[in-house]
Design a protein around this motif. Structure first.
Motif: not given
Lengths: 285, 285, 285, 285, 285, 285
Positions: C135-148
């Protein structure tokens, strides 16, 4: 299955930011005795519970409450991190010892990793891990853990209460302290109920036939030092808490076993065995 | 300062080797509730003890005994590993399902890493770590942990007792079971003494002024599910164990806090803030 | 704040026990890409979310669902462990290779530690830890993690589906596979929405001024081996996905920096410095 | 097989030492999203790659570059640590708040353990571990991870860029930012190529027969809270990204499974079963 | 900066698959004394090296070779995993004890997590971590570690050699054994060179002024047990290896320090202090 | 079996408290090369020792002494923590940069978790773990580790000595430095004895038949970089330390193995295989 209510169980807003305190407060969120630990512990105890349904339901009710405690602490920590100094240059301009101390003492991951959000780690940044989750399948052993968890947890919250004078923080902590008080009593009451119902008694587990123990040492306190201060406690004489025997104080315990002789190793594992041993075994091999 | 007696406290020799059981027995040596954990826990509680000397001495006496328990288990495990099959080829020649199972099920590190010696790890090979050591500086919180440790530990020893019929192994386990029984009682007696002397009582820590808690929630059991099976226990009604109040069952707990609104992030940390926010702050910066 | 519904989100009962499969199934409960990971990841992303409210609500809705997935897997694992062989003697009597394999292959902590309950660990018994929470505070970085996370998770569930023919297990897995499919699409859709709204674009984080990068290397693929198979892909030539430049293939990358010369150490730290250096510094000190 | 060029890929020298920043910069060397993580991840993905050779070569080319990124960061950190204050007495003499903050805030292991050298740990001193290495054998799942890694990594480098005004440090970071930009695009391009070639598509893994999923829930967003803010996003209605169906918003999800009833435990494991159960089983045993 | 040669340093193909052996072989790839450990250790020692350039170059040459050793082991493990049984049903059909043992004994993550590829973990699946990387800044202390690493590593490879009769596996191991032999000698030669050049000698670190030690105990072997077998070794009498003194055997060591009295705690931390202490301090507070 | 003497082996009291130094001193108690590590290492080496009894006794004598070293450091740390500032408000009132630095730099767990007592963790708060315990069953491999441990340990103590001017702290450290000096010599003497007795020699393990190594590479130093500074050392030419051969410098090492081709994956594991491969295998399956 679970549902979420968007409101918090209680208030979670400080009077002012305090990034150094945010780091400390992490202990009761992601530390060994923090809210994630009791959440996971009660969830797994509940999911694995094979005892009467009231225990299972009670475990899961309290587990569910604890998720909400995590939520409040995460919210509080985000508020405490507001406006934290980002660079040393910024801190140096300020020139205040406390601002410099905050720069030196902040958890750097609060800036670099989470962007001023709470993390599931403790006050030194060590990540929470599942060895903090205890669920053995024996309710007495587990409820004893739960009393401990609420005691250690309340101790840490009390310490953190003393470490700040922020009224908003103290307001949340006063709520958590009260819930920890309730939960200590809850598990003590549950233990009493388990014992009075005969489901489990001391020594735990009570379903193990006690005659298979070496009963001669089951009431002895052994003094492994010179001096006998340890004889002055209730554990050294008198009737034991289970009412079944008398404590005995062994002033000079003696070895009941022999000097150990480890078996020879396997030469294929290339350890260092006694001289001559390797060749002998190879000769046979 | 410590001294070593070369003899074992009790017997530690199996009737026959059993490498698969050796792997399992590691749990009570190097696992979370194993002998290393109680050794280290009692040592640190003793070294950090600021209470009356009898507690310090008692803690260190028992800690010192526990080092000897580690020694017996390490010796037992080395004997159990004797003659373990080293290669699959060796196991395949044998053709027995159990030999094959041993080959598949052994901890490979018992051969590759320790050369058929015990290791400070648990039954899945996970290394012991110091988060299993609990020493808070509060004797009641810690003694409650100690009761738990002796309960979880005795539970695991009892399970391991059922998992073998080797008389030599069971002989050692009967000794450990009895000592765990003693130690459960010892800590229960020590807790009673702490409480009767007024040094610590429930809620722990008792030196924290209870009026600073949010007393309105200190006796409430909160039901976070449909259905009220959890109301059937002693924790939901009647006098609480501390004798100071009545338990109350809250069938439908309601949120006492608001919906949270996290503070805006710092644009220099490049999180995703609400639309327009970043530009506004940059404009001001 | 959270609530619990005592029913499961979906069925979680196998046709027959299978303790070896129980060990394997732990991977998608307590492993790196298991349900605890997505639960905690989505909870912390939601609690720390400073973006538009629809993202926060969506994150917490899905997080809340995932707690229920943990519950189903814990239930399934307890059923799979039913009647597991406890002792080798018991397994040997049976004489079947598969029973012996189960004895050798079971996670021993399923018996010794949890009493045939699920544990928050993976398929080798390694405990879940919070470094799996992103949970980085940056939604794009995090949503990319979520897809992964949903891709790796679905991959593991698919593998586990192939590893059994138990209809009850497969029924639950077919539910989890479908939810992972949904969640992959959900995060892909959310990324598209983030990008089309301009909140975040590639390169992430998009709020960092790209002119501060060393733009000369921002489109170059560097070939650090003999042979140029790596030039055959879309990353080596043509327009880059951000539409702002052309990929370039650097067949023989050259060093742009000097040979490093570490600074002298401090003699008080007693490292090994270059000859003569220590004395010189001591002379000045 | 690998070879070393003694020169650095780019410059790695700060304008001035800064031990506190050295501690922070460790995050992108030895942290979860640091250069060691991408090095190891791309090495293992490359070594395990069974897809077309261009992917294997590309993975290993980039992995090899990343080793050189580790080298630059290690060099930079050693320079930043130059002349760090060793003792509090030394710091106190100085009397500056910032020197004191550095003394308090430095990673003590930079002095005690590594003698002012870089360490393979993150910004809180937590050691790098191999759970940060992802290599599943499925290229789409892994390339999605790689996009994430380059996004989280670039986010952290961008944050660190803002946290200093040292031109030498920023020079290196401007290089790393550009390479992270390139690598984000590289993996996005590689994903597009995988998908357009049909090797892998959404849902990943695409080789699993989708008819075995429970298709009824494969397009549903489930709202597990009161309030429907989560319905406002692209994931809640409209065509799903795979083009195969329509998203559906389930406002009030209902349990599709029963209330769970865990199987009875084995009495030899001494858990707490339902009253009467233990005796009954023992009677049969 | 680094470059990759696509060929392997040596052969890495077994004669036949063996998934159980693949699990064991992981120890020398991702275990404490495996190839990742020496790779990272030599890289960090080289990057942090402030001694004469020949040491730095030598360290990095050998480090670079070790990356290639990781590559060979990863390749070998993938071959050993080929055709591993995926499901118990598949194994049961076979009916062979060894196939069942393989099913029980395989590392399940080799199937579920890596899809039959090598992982950066040891033979019990525990992930490699950076505490296995040693780089202190003192070349003698570190080269002593390196001798150890090559000894422990060669010991494990030798054990693994005995645990298989596969000629392809043994071929690779014969290469690794020889390189470990070379590297043991290399570090022994480097230590001799360090000592003869006077850069570092025993006791390490030699730059610390030895007169600041408590010299009276610097040559004493202390016997902390009854019995004096430990007096029979070269460490108990005669000239010490540094030639500066005579070893002395202390048969009955006595305490040189007092009984410890820990300082009173701070009442705000709610520990258990000596009776009366808390009130007194509060009265003053 | 063990006994405790209540007195300390040596003095362990500082002249004045210093909470920041307490944090640093933790490294040599609970760090990788601290006293817990040597205690556990020597205990397990002793318990698993199958060599001549003098080695076993010597190992356990020294192990027993080390427990007492842990005790002294724990005592010292408790004294150093006395009177530590508990709250920022308290520190801010003081206004001194060093008090602020202490507040920022203290290990917060020293207050929150242990109540101003020592903890079994290192100087960044990372918990001790059993991977620091080395006991392989081969005495030469292990004694080499022990020389390393006493070298790294003494290096860290020497660094800590330089980091304070407190006479009481330095008094204890002067004792530990001397004991580390003794122990370095002890293990060097023990290695000489092992080698002269022929029990173990280089290359270790010496019981592995050296003719099974690939002897052609057992004396070669391989230069994996441009430039040949690494040829200037004793490891690159001349007679090797085992006296059995001549070192050879390989300026341009060449690959002795082929380009690897990993085996096809199993389609049931849904990895990404070469195009067409999956369908073909499915067609056959």
């Amino acid at each position: 299955m679970f549902f979420h209510d968007k409101r918090l169980q209680y208030n979670a807003k400080p009077d002012r930011p305090d990034p150094l305190y945010a780091k400390k407060l992490q202990e009761v969120l992601g530390g060994q005795w923090g809210e994630i630990s009791v959440t996971m512990t009660y969830l797994f105890q509940g999911w694995n519970c094979r005892g009467p349904m009231k225990y299972r339901d009670m475990l899961l009710d309290t587990a569910t409450e604890e998720i909400g405690h995590c939520e409040m602490l995460a919210t509080m920590i985000a508020h405490l991190l507001e406006g934290a100094p980002v660079s040393e240059q910024e801190a140096a301009v300020n020139g205040s010892p406390m601002v410099a101390a905050v720069m030196g003492g902040m958890n750097p991951q609060h800036a670099i990793v989470s962007g001023l959000g709470a993390t599931p780690t403790d006050s030194v940044g060590y990540p929470w891990n599942a060895r903090y989750t205890i669920a053995s399948g024996n309710l007495l052993a587990d409820f004893r853990f739960n009393v401990t968890a609420e005691s250690q947890g309340r101790l840490q919250v009390a310490r953190l209460y003393e470490m700040t004078d922020d009224a908003g923080v103290r307001d949340l902590l006063s709520f958590l302290l009260a819930r920890d008080t309730m939960h200590q009593k809850q598990w003590i009451a549950a233990i009493a109920e388990l014992e009075s119902s005969g489901l489990e008694t001391t020594p735990c587990p009570s379903s193990f036939p006690q005659e298979r123990e070496l009963s001669s040492v089951a009431y002895q306190f052994m003094n492994f030092s010179a001096g006998t201060e340890s004889s002055e406690g209730a554990w050294a004489s008198g009737t034991s808490p289970d009412g079944k025997g008398q404590f005995e104080y062994v002033t000079n315990p003696v070895a009941m076993g022999p000097e150990p002789v480890p078996p020879p190793g396997d030469p294929r594992l290339h350890g260092t065995n006694k001289p001559g041993l390797i060749d002998k075994i190879r000769g046979q091999g």
